[in-house]
Design a protein around this motif. Structure first.
Motif, mmCIF file in Angstrom:
data_model
loop_
_atom_site.group_PDB
_atom_site.id
_atom_site.type_symbol
_atom_site.label_atom_id
_atom_site.label_comp_id
_atom_site.label_asym_id
_atom_site.label_seq_id
_atom_site.Cartn_x
_atom_site.Cartn_y
_atom_site.Cartn_z
ATOM 1 N N ARG A 33 -71.950 -33.506 36.540
ATOM 2 C CA ARG A 33 -70.547 -33.565 37.226
ATOM 3 C C ARG A 33 -70.226 -34.921 36.759
ATOM 4 O O ARG A 33 -70.939 -35.791 36.461
ATOM 5 C CB ARG A 33 -70.577 -33.050 38.656
ATOM 6 N N SER A 34 -68.720 -35.192 37.183
ATOM 7 C CA SER A 34 -68.364 -36.804 37.104
ATOM 8 C C SER A 34 -68.622 -37.444 38.551
ATOM 9 O O SER A 34 -68.867 -36.761 39.391
ATOM 10 C CB SER A 34 -66.565 -36.648 36.993
ATOM 11 N N ALA A 35 -68.873 -38.886 38.391
ATOM 12 C CA ALA A 35 -68.994 -39.753 39.360
ATOM 13 C C ALA A 35 -67.859 -39.565 40.503
ATOM 14 O O ALA A 35 -68.096 -39.400 41.824
ATOM 15 C CB ALA A 35 -68.927 -41.089 39.061
ATOM 16 N N PRO A 36 -66.601 -39.429 40.314
ATOM 17 C CA PRO A 36 -65.805 -38.963 41.294
ATOM 18 C C PRO A 36 -65.841 -37.724 42.082
ATOM 19 O O PRO A 36 -65.397 -37.602 43.241
ATOM 20 C CB PRO A 36 -64.338 -39.085 40.333
ATOM 21 N N CYS A 37 -66.464 -36.575 41.270
ATOM 22 C CA CYS A 37 -66.575 -35.119 41.756
ATOM 23 C C CYS A 37 -67.633 -35.669 42.877
ATOM 24 O O CYS A 37 -67.632 -35.057 44.043
ATOM 25 C CB CYS A 37 -67.129 -34.405 40.799
ATOM 26 N N VAL A 38 -68.832 -36.213 42.369
ATOM 27 C CA VAL A 38 -69.867 -36.687 43.307
ATOM 28 C C VAL A 38 -69.438 -37.388 44.732
ATOM 29 O O VAL A 38 -69.824 -36.909 45.827
ATOM 30 C CB VAL A 38 -71.080 -37.363 42.614
ATOM 31 N N ALA A 39 -68.463 -38.449 44.525
ATOM 32 C CA ALA A 39 -67.876 -38.929 45.483
ATOM 33 C C ALA A 39 -67.154 -38.296 46.634
ATOM 34 O O ALA A 39 -67.600 -38.272 47.739
ATOM 35 C CB ALA A 39 -67.073 -40.187 45.054
ATOM 36 N N ILE A 40 -66.496 -37.155 46.097
ATOM 37 C CA ILE A 40 -65.706 -36.457 46.904
ATOM 38 C C ILE A 40 -66.506 -35.593 47.616
ATOM 39 O O ILE A 40 -66.498 -35.424 48.863
ATOM 40 C CB ILE A 40 -64.732 -35.546 46.005
ATOM 41 N N HIS A 41 -67.745 -34.969 47.144
ATOM 42 C CA HIS A 41 -68.692 -34.114 47.952
ATOM 43 C C HIS A 41 -69.916 -34.879 48.702
ATOM 44 O O HIS A 41 -70.338 -34.181 49.516
ATOM 45 C CB HIS A 41 -69.173 -33.108 46.779
ATOM 46 N N THR A 42 -69.737 -36.271 48.711
ATOM 47 C CA THR A 42 -70.664 -36.937 49.410
ATOM 48 C C THR A 42 -70.022 -37.968 50.272
ATOM 49 O O THR A 42 -70.772 -38.789 51.041
ATOM 50 C CB THR A 42 -71.771 -37.577 48.455
#
Length: 111
Positions: A33-42
């Motif tokens: 996944r993208s880093a922004p996606c990971v940021a959103i979910h964490t």
């Protein structure tokens, strides 16, 4: 291209990795996944990156040094850890110097 929803197992894995202190870019690479996606979910975990470390912390710097010692190219290290290419030689040199000083101080204490 349609977006693929994040599954609960993916989200749980992202959260476990983030709690371990891995940088967003590395988690993104691991889960596809993208880093922004990971940021959103964490983001609710409250993991804060210290200024100037890009979230590496002691464990991240240890991983960086290990990979540098194994011969990974500076450009690859920069990409993997989300650092500037120009900062890698300085960082690796600083980490190696700290390791030498630490080993020397432990030898002195052993006497």
């Amino acid at each position: 291209m349609p977006l693929t929803p994040v599954t609960m197992p993916e989200r749980a894995r992202m959260r476990r990795l983030r709690e371990q202190g891995l940088p967003l870019e590395e988690i993104a690479e691991l889960v596809g996944r993208s880093a922004p996606c990971v940021a959103i979910h964490t983001r609710d975990l409250g993991v804060q990156c210290r200024r100037g470390t890009k979230g590496l912390g002691a464990a991240g710097y240890a991983r960086l040094l290990k990979l540098a010692d194994e011969g990974m190219a500076h450009a690859d290290l920069a990409e993997r850890f989300g650092l500037k290419r120009s900062s890698i030689p300085v960082t690796v040199s600083r980490l190696r110097r700290a390791r030498r000083l630490n080993a020397a101080s432990q030898e002195a204490c052993a006497c």
